[in-house]
Each structure stands twice: as structure tokens, then as C-alpha cells.
Design a protein around this motif. Structure first.
Motif, mmCIF file in Angstrom:
data_model
loop_
_atom_site.group_PDB
_atom_site.id
_atom_site.type_symbol
_atom_site.label_atom_id
_atom_site.label_comp_id
_atom_site.label_asym_id
_atom_site.label_seq_id
_atom_site.Cartn_x
_atom_site.Cartn_y
_atom_site.Cartn_z
ATOM 1 N N ALA A 1 -47.382 -3.053 -22.847
ATOM 2 C CA ALA A 1 -47.216 -1.593 -22.770
ATOM 3 C C ALA A 1 -47.143 -0.982 -24.168
ATOM 4 C CB ALA A 1 -45.956 -1.252 -21.982
ATOM 5 N N ASN A 2 -46.422 -1.660 -25.063
ATOM 6 C CA ASN A 2 -46.236 -1.115 -26.418
ATOM 7 C C ASN A 2 -47.401 -1.430 -27.352
ATOM 8 O OD1 ASN A 2 -43.822 0.133 -25.854
ATOM 9 N ND2 ASN A 2 -42.561 -1.587 -26.556
ATOM 10 N N ASN A 3 -48.364 -2.188 -26.862
ATOM 11 C CA ASN A 3 -49.509 -2.536 -27.707
ATOM 12 C C ASN A 3 -50.539 -1.407 -27.687
ATOM 13 O OD1 ASN A 3 -51.493 -3.727 -29.192
ATOM 14 N ND2 ASN A 3 -52.106 -5.199 -27.610
ATOM 15 N N THR A 4 -50.209 -0.319 -28.330
ATOM 16 C CA THR A 4 -51.061 0.863 -28.367
ATOM 17 C C THR A 4 -50.679 1.681 -29.589
ATOM 18 O OG1 THR A 4 -51.553 2.972 -27.282
ATOM 19 C CG2 THR A 4 -49.429 1.992 -26.769
ATOM 20 N N PRO A 5 -51.642 2.366 -30.192
ATOM 21 C CA PRO A 5 -51.269 3.254 -31.299
ATOM 22 C C PRO A 5 -50.576 4.524 -30.810
ATOM 23 C CG PRO A 5 -53.656 3.275 -30.949
ATOM 24 C CD PRO A 5 -53.096 2.252 -30.001
ATOM 25 N N TYR A 6 -50.641 4.766 -29.477
ATOM 26 C CA TYR A 6 -50.038 5.978 -28.926
ATOM 27 C C TYR A 6 -48.588 5.734 -28.513
ATOM 28 C CZ TYR A 6 -54.817 7.799 -28.651
ATOM 29 O OH TYR A 6 -56.074 8.233 -28.925
ATOM 30 N N GLY A 7 -47.998 6.664 -27.789
ATOM 31 C CA GLY A 7 -46.624 6.501 -27.311
ATOM 32 C C GLY A 7 -46.105 7.788 -26.710
ATOM 33 N N GLY B 1 -44.499 4.562 -17.229
ATOM 34 C CA GLY B 1 -43.900 4.549 -15.896
ATOM 35 C C GLY B 1 -43.441 3.150 -15.553
ATOM 36 N N VAL B 2 -42.327 3.046 -14.823
ATOM 37 C CA VAL B 2 -41.817 1.751 -14.386
ATOM 38 C C VAL B 2 -41.544 1.825 -12.888
ATOM 39 C CG1 VAL B 2 -39.993 0.030 -14.677
ATOM 40 C CG2 VAL B 2 -40.681 1.426 -16.626
ATOM 41 N N TRP B 3 -42.086 0.850 -12.150
ATOM 42 C CA TRP B 3 -41.873 0.800 -10.702
ATOM 43 C C TRP B 3 -41.158 -0.493 -10.355
ATOM 44 C CZ3 TRP B 3 -43.505 4.918 -7.620
ATOM 45 C CH2 TRP B 3 -44.275 5.873 -8.285
ATOM 46 N N THR B 4 -39.930 -0.388 -9.896
ATOM 47 C CA THR B 4 -39.140 -1.551 -9.484
ATOM 48 C C THR B 4 -37.959 -1.064 -8.667
ATOM 49 O OG1 THR B 4 -37.714 -3.327 -10.301
ATOM 50 C CG2 THR B 4 -37.945 -1.451 -11.738
ATOM 51 N N GLU B 5 -37.438 -1.955 -7.811
ATOM 52 C CA GLU B 5 -36.232 -1.644 -7.045
ATOM 53 C C GLU B 5 -34.988 -1.734 -7.917
ATOM 54 O OE1 GLU B 5 -36.713 -0.303 -3.641
ATOM 55 O OE2 GLU B 5 -35.213 -1.833 -3.164
ATOM 56 N N GLY C 1 -32.419 -1.196 -10.732
ATOM 57 C CA GLY C 1 -31.987 -0.194 -11.706
ATOM 58 C C GLY C 1 -31.812 -0.756 -13.103
ATOM 59 N N SER C 2 -31.243 -1.974 -13.193
ATOM 60 C CA SER C 2 -30.985 -2.539 -14.525
ATOM 61 C C SER C 2 -32.302 -2.787 -15.264
ATOM 62 C CB SER C 2 -30.206 -3.848 -14.406
ATOM 63 O OG SER C 2 -30.935 -4.772 -13.619
ATOM 64 N N ARG C 3 -33.346 -3.143 -14.513
ATOM 65 C CA ARG C 3 -34.633 -3.390 -15.161
ATOM 66 C C ARG C 3 -35.249 -2.088 -15.667
ATOM 67 N NH1 ARG C 3 -38.367 -6.711 -11.575
ATOM 68 N NH2 ARG C 3 -37.320 -8.538 -12.432
ATOM 69 N N ILE C 4 -35.046 -1.008 -14.900
ATOM 70 C CA ILE C 4 -35.541 0.300 -15.339
ATOM 71 C C ILE C 4 -34.910 0.643 -16.688
ATOM 72 C CG2 ILE C 4 -35.471 2.786 -14.870
ATOM 73 C CD1 ILE C 4 -35.652 2.078 -11.866
ATOM 74 N N LEU C 5 -33.583 0.462 -16.785
ATOM 75 C CA LEU C 5 -32.887 0.818 -18.024
ATOM 76 C C LEU C 5 -33.320 -0.097 -19.175
ATOM 77 C CD1 LEU C 5 -29.352 1.542 -16.558
ATOM 78 C CD2 LEU C 5 -31.100 3.183 -17.234
ATOM 79 N N TRP C 6 -33.470 -1.381 -18.866
ATOM 80 C CA TRP C 6 -33.896 -2.350 -19.896
ATOM 81 C C TRP C 6 -35.265 -1.952 -20.441
ATOM 82 C CZ3 TRP C 6 -37.751 -5.936 -20.869
ATOM 83 C CH2 TRP C 6 -37.454 -6.949 -21.806
ATOM 84 N N MET C 7 -36.182 -1.613 -19.540
ATOM 85 C CA MET C 7 -37.538 -1.230 -19.957
ATOM 86 C C MET C 7 -37.508 0.101 -20.720
ATOM 87 S SD MET C 7 -39.823 -3.508 -18.931
ATOM 88 C CE MET C 7 -41.378 -2.645 -19.019
ATOM 89 N N ALA C 8 -36.797 1.077 -20.184
ATOM 90 C CA ALA C 8 -36.786 2.412 -20.786
ATOM 91 C C ALA C 8 -36.276 2.352 -22.222
ATOM 92 C CB ALA C 8 -35.931 3.367 -19.950
ATOM 93 N N ASP C 9 -35.300 1.453 -22.456
ATOM 94 C CA ASP C 9 -34.746 1.269 -23.798
ATOM 95 C C ASP C 9 -35.783 0.755 -24.788
ATOM 96 O OD1 ASP C 9 -32.215 2.030 -24.013
ATOM 97 O OD2 ASP C 9 -31.318 0.016 -23.919
ATOM 98 N N ARG C 10 -36.708 -0.034 -24.293
ATOM 99 C CA ARG C 10 -37.629 -0.754 -25.186
ATOM 100 C C ARG C 10 -39.045 -0.188 -25.217
ATOM 101 N NH1 ARG C 10 -33.676 -3.585 -23.308
ATOM 102 N NH2 ARG C 10 -32.682 -5.232 -24.562
ATOM 103 N N VAL D 1 -40.259 8.345 -20.169
ATOM 104 C CA VAL D 1 -40.416 7.196 -19.272
ATOM 105 C C VAL D 1 -40.032 7.658 -17.868
ATOM 106 C CG1 VAL D 1 -39.681 4.848 -18.721
ATOM 107 C CG2 VAL D 1 -39.865 5.556 -21.119
ATOM 108 N N TRP D 2 -40.985 7.532 -16.932
ATOM 109 C CA TRP D 2 -40.701 7.875 -15.543
ATOM 110 C C TRP D 2 -40.352 6.613 -14.775
ATOM 111 C CZ3 TRP D 2 -45.254 10.700 -17.397
ATOM 112 C CH2 TRP D 2 -45.028 12.078 -17.535
ATOM 113 N N ALA D 3 -39.366 6.687 -13.904
ATOM 114 C CA ALA D 3 -39.008 5.535 -13.087
ATOM 115 C C ALA D 3 -39.282 5.856 -11.626
ATOM 116 C CB ALA D 3 -37.532 5.192 -13.277
#
Ligand code: NAP
Ligand code: MG
Length: 476
Positions: A408-414, A418-422, A424-433, A439-441
Motif C-alpha cells: 500500500a505504501n509503495n507509491t509516490p502518492y499518499g 481503505g481497510v476492510w476487516t472485521e 477493530g485492532s487491525r484497522i487501527l494498526w493499519m491506519a497508524d502505518r 484512511v477509510w475503514a
């Protein structure tokens, strides 16, 4: 069996289309000294209207009028008074919502259900929201008496013509600045109706000026010495040019540029919901969305099933007449943009990605491109790296959250993700990084005037919307 829909065309008469539109300078519609342009309906290729454009002298007059209005009236007016004008604009947009929606669809090619349900109501909401800030700026966290900057020079693209004008003008006015705005060459009409609204709302002459024209008018505006703040939304290429030409001038700058957002689906995501989110992420507004979810990252174990469901769903999208209320995907905004999309899609085929294109029928006239999904995409392919800005999705797979994040981060943009998962902790982990401004969940492409929007890296800098967005228009 699926239902066939009868045509449900919106009436074109509602747009109150005029044969000619003119620049708006110092409270009046004037004959611009530039070469007039013709705005085209991309769904039919017919000329809608002739539009007067601004020459360098008109840009100069507009900036000087904006400076006078700033010095004499707007910059000194109490916030509670400015708020009344901004509320009035919000209400008048709402009153003329149907007219504006039809005009936007004719000029831009986007489906009427989108201009009616998204563009116009959100434009009005931006004025409502910022009117509320005008008399509360001392509570915004920028000191006890935050001051405006002066004249804001603003340049916007063609993908959300009225909405981008609202994003730019509303916060500028709320903070006490005056405005000169250049709409995009292919979609100038709704900004000029907004000028009419601004005139009818009796804003003091010069507070808002609209100068239609091509890129040279934009360059003239951002480089004018009377401009104190530049706000630009458009391509990374032009953004870099502007940043270069403004270096050392002391002008405050915000850039909202391109994107190549990752939309990441984990194996525990509710799949039908994710499919809807993926479709909304890339086929909304024909994919002419800077924050579009154009790179789908799917966990490998569910990739086949998700792709099957996605193809099935995308094949039901109705592509065609943007004025039909049942249309899901409208026209590509211009012939140039259509060739750019075709060129990148060809590169995807040549580089070995597997192309699937919806079997939907396309109209014979106008600029259309059938929704397309590429599987087996690798990170080095152009369709995984470059912004296509069209209804084309690139699908990549991953096995672990770390791999999803790295891709996801391998891009010159930013700009967005979006993150799709049941989970919650994974959403926060991803959103942080995730290096993305938004970041839409378990959803995608949600916009609200209270939520700041903006990019990292080559997607630009500065935020628009919310409390954070006020900073760009204040001397802080
Ligand atoms: P663009 O070519 O950069 O144009 C944007 C605006 O800048 C237009 O009004 C354009 O005029 C004007 N312009 C062109 N050259 C200029 C110059 N040298 N100096 C000043 N202004 C100049 O982009 P586009 O093709 O219209 O729009 C698509 C791009 O915008 C995409 O890459 C998309 O990602 C990006 N975008 C970003 C956001 C965001 O919020 N980050 C939002 C929407 C779009 P003309 O109309 O005459 O070309
Ligand atoms: Mg047009």
C-alpha cells in the motif's frame, strides 16, 4: 433474472443553459480579453455554450479588485457579518440545487444521480459549515485573533467543478480573505452560475472573482504579485510547476494533487459490503477521483472469490447517458482524458496483466469507457504506479498485514486508503502505518466538510476542510 430499466431522463431545460457565459470580475460579468472557449457535453460531444475567458489584464483587474475589497470591506468586516453572506450562498445553492446538478452533469458528464446527491449538496454543506466558523475563529486554536492573508488565488480541476469551487471559496471567505478562482477549461459553467449566486447574495464587489480560461490563466493568477495565498487542486505535474514558481515569493501554498490509493481487503471482511465499497471506490465519478481506490489489495485466500463477486457486480453497472437517473457510470470528461485511459489500459495488457472489461453496451457518441478490472497486477506495472483517473481497477494480492502495508505504501502518492476487516485492532494498526491523508475503514469515498482532506508526498500538502483546513487561510 435482472430487471431492465426504462429510461428515466432528467430534463435538460432545468439547467437554464445560456448561449454565452462570461468572467466575473469586481462584482460584474465582463467581456474577457482572452480567446473565448467552447464548453462541450462529453456525453454527446455537442457544444453547450461559449465561455468568455480572462486575459492577463482581466486577471490583473480581478486580483486588484479582490485586494480593494479585502482592504476596504471584507478583511475588516466582523466574522458574524461575513457569516450571513456565506450562509446566504449555502441556502441559494440549495434552492438552485436541481438546476446546478443538471448543468454539472451536462458540462462534466457525471451521472445525474451523483451531481444531484453528492456534488451539489456537499457544495452547499461546505458553505454552511464554514459560515459557522466565521465568527468563531478565535476558538479554532490559532491564537486569540487570527488574521486573514489577503487575496487567495485558487485553481481547480474538472472532476468536481462546483464542489471544488466550494472547497476553495468557503474557507477563504470564512477566514476573511477575498478570492480569485480559475475553473477548469472543460467545466467552467457551474462556477459561473455560482458567481451569479454570489452576485445575488450581494457580496461586496471584488470579494469573489471567477476567471475562466486554460492553464495559462491559472499560471497568470498564481504568479500575480497581488496574490498572498495560492490553493491548487490538480495534477502532480502542474503542482510541482506551481511550487517551483512560488519558491521564495513568501506566498502561502496548499497543493491537493493526484493519488493511487490502496483499498485493502482482509480475509475476514464482509465480502458483499466490500464489493460495494470497491465499486464505489473506483467507479464513482468514472474514477475521475484523486482519492479513488484504484489499487485493490486482496488477501490471497479470498482473491478468487472476491474477484468473481466483483465481476458479477460490475457487469450490472449501467454505463451511458449521464442525464438518465438510472445511470451508474457516465461519460469520460474529455477526449484527452479518454486517450490517456486507453493508453494506460493498453500498457497494462502489454505488461501482462489480465484484463476483464464489463460487457455493458456503450453509447455510439460521446466519450465512454467500460468499467475494467485488471488481475495479476504486479507492483512494477504502470497500471499499479500511475494514476489512470478513469474506471479502471488494478488488483494485487497479499498474504500478511505487513505485506499489505508495504504494498500500500509503495507509491509516490499518499492521499487516501481503505481497510476492510472485521477486526477493530487491525484497522487501527493499519491506519497508524498507512502513509495517506485519509484512511477509510469499511467504507470508501466519504466526504464531510468537517473532516480534513489532503495528502502526503506527491499527493501534495496542506489540508482542506474541518478546523485544520482553516490554517491555510489564516496568517499563522
Ligand atoms: P491539471 O492539468 O493539473 O489542471 C488543474 C487546473 O490547473 C486546471 O484548472 C488547469 O487549467 C490549471 N492549470 C494547468 N496548467 C497550469 C499552470 N501551469 N499553472 C496554473 N494552473 C494550471 O489537472 P487536471 O488534468 O485538470 O485534473 C486531473 C488531476 O487533478 C488528476 O491528477 C487528479 O488526481 C488531480 N486532482 C486532485 C485532487 C485532490 O484533491 N488532491 C482533486 C481533484 C483532482 P486547464 O483546465 O485549462 O487545464
Ligand atoms: Mg464541458
Amino acid at each position: 433474472m435482472t430487471w431492465e430499466y426504462d429510461p428515466a431522463p432528467e430534463s435538460r431545460a432545468i439547467a437554464n443553459l445560456k448561449p454565452t457565459y462570461r468572467p466575473f470580475v469586481d462584482g460584474e460579468f465582463v467581456d474577457g480579453t482572452g480567446e473565448p472557449l467552447k464548453s462541450v457535453n462529453p456525453a454527446t460531444e455537442e457544444v453547450l455554450a461559449e465561455v468568455g475567458t480572462a486575459g492577463p489584464t482581466d486577471v490583473d483587474k480581478a486580483v486588484k479588485a479582490a485586494r480593494r475589497a479585502y482592504d476596504k470591506v471584507w478583511g475588516r468586516m466582523p466574522g458574524s457579518e461575513r457569516a450571513k453572506y456565506i450562509f446566504r450562498i449555502a441556502r441559494m445553492i440549495a434552492e438552485r440545487a436541481r438546476e446546478l446538478a443538471v448543468l454539472e452533469t451536462l458540462d462534466n458528464g457525471k451521472p445525474i444521480k451523483e451531481s444531484r446527491d453528492t456534488d451539489v449538496p456537499t457544495a452547499s454543506a461546505h458553505f454552511f459549515y464554514h459560515a459557522g466558523w466565521a465568527d468563531k475563529l478565535e476558538y479554532a486554536g490559532y491564537g486569540p485573533d487570527p488574521r486573514p492573508l489577503g487575496v487567495a488565488g485558487q485553481v481547480i480541476p474538472w472532476n468536481f467543478p462546483l464542489l471544488m469551487a466550494a472547497w476553495k471559496i468557503a474557507p477563504a471567505l470564512a477566514c476573511g480573505n477575498t478570492v480569485v478562482l480559475k475553473p477548469a477549461e472543460t467545466t467552467p459553467l457551474t462556477a459561473l452560475v455560482l458567481a451569479e449566486i454570489i452576485q445575488q447574495a450581494e457580496l461586496p464587489p471584488g470579494v469573489v472573482n471567477i476567471v475562466p480560461g486554460a492553464g495559462d490563466v491559472g499560471a497568470e493568477l498564481v504568479n500575480h504579485p497581488g496574490v498572498a495565498k495560492v490553493a491548487f487542486t490538480g495534477s502532480t505535474e502542474v503542482g510541482k510547476l506551481i511550487q517551483g514558481s512560488l519558491a521564495g515569493t513568501g506566498k502561502k501554498l496548499t497543493l491537493e494533487l493526484g493519488g493511487k490509493a490502496a483499498n485493502i481487503v482482509f480475509d475476514d471482511a464482509p465480502l458483499d459490503q466490500a464489493v460495494e465499497g470497491i465499486v464505489n471506490g473506483i467507479f464513482f465519478n468514472q474514477g475521475h477521483v484523486c482519492c479513488a481506490g484504484s489499487r485493490l489489495l486482496v488477501q490471497e485466500s479470498i482473491a478468487d472469490e472476491l474477484l468473481d463477486r466483483l465481476h458479477e457486480r460490475v457487469a450490472t453497472l449501467r454505463v451511458g447517458d449521464p442525464m438518465d437517473k438510472n445511470t451508474d457510470v457516465g461519460a469520460i470528461n474529455s477526449r484527452d482524458q479518454l486517450s490517456k485511459i486507453r493508453e494506460l489500459v493498453t500498457s497494462g495488457e502489454q505488461e501482462g496483466a489480465q484484463r476483464w472489461t464489463s460487457p455493458c453496451p456503450l453509447p455510439e457518441k460521446g466519450f465512454f469507457f467500460a468499467p475494467t478490472v485488471f488481475a495479476n497486477v504486479t507492483q512494477s506495472m504502470r497500471i499499479a504506479r500511475e494514476e489512470i483517473f478513469g474506471p479502471v481497477l488494478s488488483v494485487l494480492t497479499f498474504r500478511t498485514p505487513d505485506e499489505a502495508l508495504a504494498k500500500a505504501n509503495n507509491t509516490p502518492y499518499g492521499l487516501s486508503a481503505g481497510v476492510w476487516t472485521e477486526k477493530g485492532s487491525r484497522i487501527l494498526w493499519m491506519a497508524d502505518r498507512l502513509r495517506a491523508g485519509v484512511v477509510w475503514a469499511n467504507t470508501f469515498n466519504r466526504f464531510d466538510p468537517a473532516a480534513p482532506f489532503g495528502g502526503y508526498q506527491e499527493s501534495g500538502f496542506g489540508r482542506e476542510g474541518g478546523r485544520t483546513g482553516l490554517e491555510a487561510y489564516l496568517d499563522v
